[in-house]
Design a protein around this motif. Structure first.
Motif, PDB file in Angstrom:
ATOM      1  N   TYR A 116      26.644  -1.016  75.411  1.00 36.85           N
ATOM      2  CA  TYR A 116      26.220  -2.413  75.320  1.00 36.85           C
ATOM      3  C   TYR A 116      25.017  -2.529  74.368  1.00 36.85           C
ATOM      4  O   TYR A 116      23.882  -2.677  74.819  1.00 36.85           O
ATOM      5  CB  TYR A 116      25.831  -2.954  76.695  1.00 36.85           C
ATOM      6  N   ASP A 165      24.214  -4.965  72.644  1.00 37.69           N
ATOM      7  CA  ASP A 165      23.664  -6.285  72.961  1.00 37.69           C
ATOM      8  C   ASP A 165      24.186  -6.652  74.344  1.00 37.69           C
ATOM      9  O   ASP A 165      25.397  -6.848  74.523  1.00 37.69           O
ATOM     10  CB  ASP A 165      24.110  -7.325  71.926  1.00 37.69           C
ATOM     11  N   PRO A 166      23.322  -6.767  75.345  1.00 42.25           N
ATOM     12  CA  PRO A 166      23.793  -7.022  76.713  1.00 42.25           C
ATOM     13  C   PRO A 166      24.502  -8.355  76.882  1.00 42.25           C
ATOM     14  O   PRO A 166      25.213  -8.548  77.872  1.00 42.25           O
ATOM     15  CB  PRO A 166      22.498  -6.980  77.543  1.00 42.25           C
ATOM     16  N   ASP A 167      24.345  -9.256  75.924  1.00 40.17           N
ATOM     17  CA  ASP A 167      24.997 -10.564  76.019  1.00 40.17           C
ATOM     18  C   ASP A 167      26.404 -10.574  75.414  1.00 40.17           C
ATOM     19  O   ASP A 167      27.130 -11.560  75.539  1.00 40.17           O
ATOM     20  CB  ASP A 167      24.152 -11.635  75.307  1.00 40.17           C
ATOM     21  N   ILE A 168      26.771  -9.499  74.744  1.00 43.57           N
ATOM     22  CA  ILE A 168      28.079  -9.413  74.090  1.00 43.57           C
ATOM     23  C   ILE A 168      28.913  -8.329  74.763  1.00 43.57           C
ATOM     24  O   ILE A 168      28.473  -7.173  74.856  1.00 43.57           O
ATOM     25  CB  ILE A 168      27.930  -9.101  72.583  1.00 43.57           C
ATOM     26  N   ILE A 175      33.325 -15.209  73.905  1.00 45.85           N
ATOM     27  CA  ILE A 175      31.882 -14.974  73.805  1.00 45.85           C
ATOM     28  C   ILE A 175      31.523 -14.352  72.458  1.00 45.85           C
ATOM     29  O   ILE A 175      30.564 -14.760  71.788  1.00 45.85           O
ATOM     30  CB  ILE A 175      31.395 -14.079  74.962  1.00 45.85           C
ATOM     31  N   ARG A 192      29.382 -16.104  69.194  1.00 49.99           N
ATOM     32  CA  ARG A 192      28.208 -15.505  68.559  1.00 49.99           C
ATOM     33  C   ARG A 192      28.426 -15.370  67.049  1.00 49.99           C
ATOM     34  O   ARG A 192      27.505 -15.602  66.253  1.00 49.99           O
ATOM     35  CB  ARG A 192      27.906 -14.141  69.174  1.00 49.99           C
ATOM     36  N   ASP A 204      27.140  -4.124  68.190  1.00 48.03           N
ATOM     37  CA  ASP A 204      27.934  -4.882  69.158  1.00 48.03           C
ATOM     38  C   ASP A 204      29.111  -5.529  68.439  1.00 48.03           C
ATOM     39  O   ASP A 204      29.158  -5.592  67.193  1.00 48.03           O
ATOM     40  CB  ASP A 204      27.061  -5.953  69.825  1.00 48.03           C
TER      41      ASP A 204
END
Length: 390
Positions: free
Chosen positions: A278, A280-283, A300, A304, A327
């Motif tokens: 991960y 990027d933890p948001d991706i 998602i 981005r 990511d």
């Protein structure tokens, strides 16, 4: 030369305290083969300079596009726009690059810093002929284009950067050439090259630009096709047809979405190997399928990428993130923005039941809008985009 294309990119800094930039760039497309680019630098700064540079660039670009001579363009500008009553100097300087059939370029330069040409990563001098038009000394050049050529045009705000601050005499043209040569062959897009050069100017100005500063970059490159599949088809019976058409296309292949990647893996008779990292933890993390260049999550990740695309077309401040992160969104952004010139979207219209929860901010229309908006952004970057729906 038919498989070559030109990648264009530019960016500007406003004079400190001004809302409008006194420089203006006008681009006129003459079909797929030729382009006219005009960079004009208006006298002074602010509203007055913005109006002068905008009128100058639009008049020149429109008249050249209509087939009129440079002499007629310059004479029209002289008759139309005023000369400064205080300084008695030109209302606007300009640089013109006219790309002809992706094979050659005519360059006209009036009082702007001379265009820099990098070839094979090294600065190259090109011949200049001095013309006298309406009492103005204008330099004309004719250059045959080669793959990898990089042309950098700029307003004088670049060579003034650092005057009285970090540099006594500003950032000289030779210093700018040396700076560009260090990374000209890395593969950055024209827009990213322009942004990097402008960021360095802003640093030399110590964040308070004393002049409007504009950089325009033209990069000659080979066309690179790419294919992106997003979502399964609305009719399950169309899966094999969609996959066959997708993998038959030349170029790299990218698949976005869990269900879509499962269908592709089954079609290829290859396993899906998740990458449990991960960056990027948001991706969501990416996966791997033998025969596919990149496998990512769907909504998602694409959202981005759209965010990065909109920023790219503006100030391009987020390139520092997507240009090196690993990511899915960053990897896909590099493929779309930097590598690809011709992009084929294969978009499935199937409705994902998981997206129909009224408590989730995702639905079918958002998915379709994502594709439309991203395609529009890519076209504005100069890409050829085709969308196929299933």
């Amino acid at each position: 030369m038919t498989d070559l294309c030109v990648d264009l990119g530019y960016n500007s800094l406003n004079h400190i305290g001004e809302e409008l930039c006194g420089d203006h760039i006008e681009i006129v497309e003459q079909g797929d083969q030729s382009k006219i680019i005009v960079l004009a630098d208006g006298l002074g700064s602010g509203v007055k300079a913005s109006i002068l540079s905008t009128l100058t660039s639009k008049i020149i670009a429109t008249m050249l596009n209509a087939g009129m001579s440079l002499e007629d363009c310059v004479q029209t500008i002289a008759d139309t726009l005023p000369v400064c009553s205080v300084r008695n100097v030109a209302y606007s300087t300009f640089t013109i690059i006219h790309v002809l059939n992706k094979k050659e370029a005519d360059i006209f330069q009036y009082d702007n810093p001379h265009v820099i040409l990098l070839r094979n990563g090294v600065h190259v001098d090109y011949p200049m002929t001095e013309l006298n038009i309406g009492g103005k000394k204008i330099y004309r050049s004719h250059v045959r284009l080669e793959e990898g050529d990089i042309f950098v045009a700029m307003s004088d705000g670049c060579i003034h950067a650092g005057v009285g601050l970090s540099l006594n005499f500003g950032w000289q043209r030779d210093n700018i050439i040396q700076y560009l040569e260090t990374f000209s062959q890395v593969g950055f897009t024209a827009k990213t090259l322009a942004t990097m050069l402008l960021d360095e100017c802003n640093r030399l100005y110590d964040g308070v630009p004393g002049d409007d500063t504009t950089v325009f970059v033209l990069r000659v490159r080979r066309r690179e096709p790419m294919n992106l599949m997003f979502g399964p088809p609305s009719n399950r019976n169309d899966c094999d047809r969609m996959m066959s058409l997708f993998f038959a296309k030349e170029g790299k292949h990218v698949i976005c979405g869990g269900t879509t990647s499962s269908i592709a893996a089954k079609h290829l008779n290859k396993p899906i190997v998740p990458v449990l990292e991960y960056p990027d933890p948001d991706i969501p993390p990416i996966a791997q399928i033998d025969g596919v260049d990149l496998v990512t999550e769907g909504i998602i990740t694409m959202n981005r990428v759209l965010e990065y695309a909109k920023d790219y077309l503006g100030d391009n401040k987020k390139y520092e993130k997507w240009s090196f992160m690993h990511d899915g969104a960053s990897l896909l952004s590099r493929l779309l923005f930097e590598e690809a010139t011709d992009i084929n979207f294969f978009v499935g219209r199937a409705v994902n039941p998981a997206h129909q929860n009224p408590e989730l901010p995702i639905n079918f229309h958002i998915k379709m809008n994502l594709v439309t908006e991203l395609a529009d952004c890519l076209r504005n970057m100069g890409k050829r985009v085709k969308i196929n729906y299933f």
